[in-house]
Write a protein that holds these residues in place. Structure first.
Motif, short mmCIF file in Angstrom:
data_model
loop_
_atom_site.label_atom_id
_atom_site.label_comp_id
_atom_site.label_asym_id
_atom_site.label_seq_id
_atom_site.Cartn_x
_atom_site.Cartn_y
_atom_site.Cartn_z
N ARG A 120 -44.32 -12.81 -9.65
CA ARG A 120 -43.46 -13.22 -10.77
C ARG A 120 -43.72 -12.32 -11.97
NH1 ARG A 120 -43.17 -19.41 -12.04
NH2 ARG A 120 -41.61 -18.60 -13.44
N GLU A 121 -44.98 -11.87 -12.08
CA GLU A 121 -45.28 -10.91 -13.16
C GLU A 121 -44.80 -9.52 -12.75
OE1 GLU A 121 -49.43 -11.09 -14.52
OE2 GLU A 121 -49.56 -12.86 -13.25
N SER A 152 -36.53 -6.79 -9.26
CA SER A 152 -36.46 -6.20 -10.59
C SER A 152 -35.35 -6.84 -11.40
CB SER A 152 -36.20 -4.70 -10.46
OG SER A 152 -35.90 -4.17 -11.73
N THR A 153 -35.68 -7.23 -12.62
CA THR A 153 -34.64 -7.82 -13.47
C THR A 153 -34.47 -7.01 -14.75
OG1 THR A 153 -36.36 -9.29 -14.29
CG2 THR A 153 -34.85 -10.19 -12.66
N GLU A 156 -43.28 -4.14 -9.43
CA GLU A 156 -44.22 -3.64 -8.43
C GLU A 156 -44.00 -4.36 -7.11
OE1 GLU A 156 -48.37 -3.76 -9.19
OE2 GLU A 156 -48.28 -2.25 -10.77
N ASN A 157 -43.82 -3.58 -6.05
CA ASN A 157 -43.66 -4.15 -4.72
C ASN A 157 -44.82 -3.70 -3.85
OD1 ASN A 157 -40.53 -5.14 -3.63
ND2 ASN A 157 -40.95 -4.66 -5.77
N SER A 158 -45.37 -4.62 -3.10
CA SER A 158 -46.52 -4.30 -2.26
C SER A 158 -46.12 -4.34 -0.80
CB SER A 158 -47.63 -5.32 -2.53
OG SER A 158 -48.63 -5.20 -1.56
N LYS A 159 -46.60 -3.35 -0.06
CA LYS A 159 -46.37 -3.32 1.39
C LYS A 159 -47.70 -3.22 2.10
CE LYS A 159 -41.76 -1.51 1.77
NZ LYS A 159 -40.92 -0.39 2.20
#
Lengths: 186, 87
Positions: free
Chosen positions: A141-142, A63-64, A70-73
């Motif tokens: 990146r998005e 996160s910037t 969004e993080n995927s696990k």
């Protein structure tokens, strides 16, 4: 070859030449063995894929901005036998689970790594793992994965004692799509 | 200081030099092929290295010292003629 010193030098020089021929012979035999052991078309089974997507706000999660990322696990079962990747020139094998999905522009493609494993012993080459959680929380990146379809596949990389690194992908890739983020966007 | 290189020179004759050169190549290159074979058959990389190290040491022992085998054809020099000095 007249004096002691000249004979010593001649023998050492020829030994180094012979070592380079040995190296080429080993690399050629190693690559041929991989080919004849059918190493490039090994089967694998990836099952019970469960993905979850979260919005995380920390810098380490990619996160910037205050918007987050969004993080995927992932959770999965795998079943495969990598024994034929091990021969006399294999030091270790790196196995990694990647998801490949279309990028922002139509001709591009993104690839992320969820999980990996280093196998140093041929006895551990048979992988039969149940309900494994991915090692890495993955982000794009998005901001979002936009619920795109992805292909999950096991890939491998042989690190040999001498010679080039050898890369390959196991058969049996599975499709899935990134899930919607669990928390609503702020 | 010039004496030291002469002391450890251990020369061999011309025929011996050709023999030594051929024997070096024969031992090292057939030894290299044999080492690869040993490693391939035993499917062990380190066996190749050990086998070649053995071949290398063997070659050093066979070639480097001035064995009598390399000194069988010494160069025969002509005897110096007597020169009468005329006064």
């Amino acid at each position: 070859m007249f004096s002691l010193l000249q004979r010593g030098q001649q023998v050492s020089n020829q030994a180094i030449s012979a070592l380079s021929y040995i190296a080429f012979a080993i690399i050629a035999l190693f690559l041929a063995q991989l080919h004849f052991d059918n190493a490039y078309n090994l089967p694998s089974q990836i099952a019970n894929i469960e993905t979850s997507t979260n919005i995380r706000y920390s810098y380490s999660a990619g996160s910037t901005s205050a918007k987050g990322k969004e993080n995927s696990k992932i959770k999965f079962d795998i079943d495969t036998d990598l024994s034929s990747l091990f021969n006399w020139n294999t030091k270790q094998v790196f196995v990694y689970l990647t998801a490949t999905y279309p990028g922002k522009s139509p001709e591009s493609s993104n690839r992320v790594t969820y999980w990996d494993k280093i196998i140093t012993d041929p006895k551990d080459a048979k992988l039969s793992l149940k309900s494994v959680r991915g090692k890495y929380s993955v982000y794009d990146r998005e901001f979002s994965f936009r619920e795109r379809n992805a292909t999950l596949a096991l890939e491998w990389n042989i690190q040999p004692w001498i010679g080039p690194l050898v890369f390959g992908t196991l058969e049996g890739g599975q499709g899935f799509s990134f899930s919607k983020p669990e928390k609503p966007r702020k | 200081m010039d004496a030291l290189p002469d002391l450890i020179e251990f020369p061999i004759d011309f025929v011996g030099q050709r023999k030594a050169n051929r024997l070096t190549n024969l031992l090292l290159f057939s030894g290299a092929a044999l080492s690869v074979l040993v490693g391939f058959v035993s499917q062990s990389f380190i066996n190749t290295i050990y086998a070649f190290a053995g071949v290398f040491v063997l070659t050093l022992v066979a070639i480097v010292p001035a064995w009598p085998y390399f000194n069988k054809n010494p160069v025969v020099w002509l005897k110096p003629k007597k020169i009468e000095i005329l006064l």
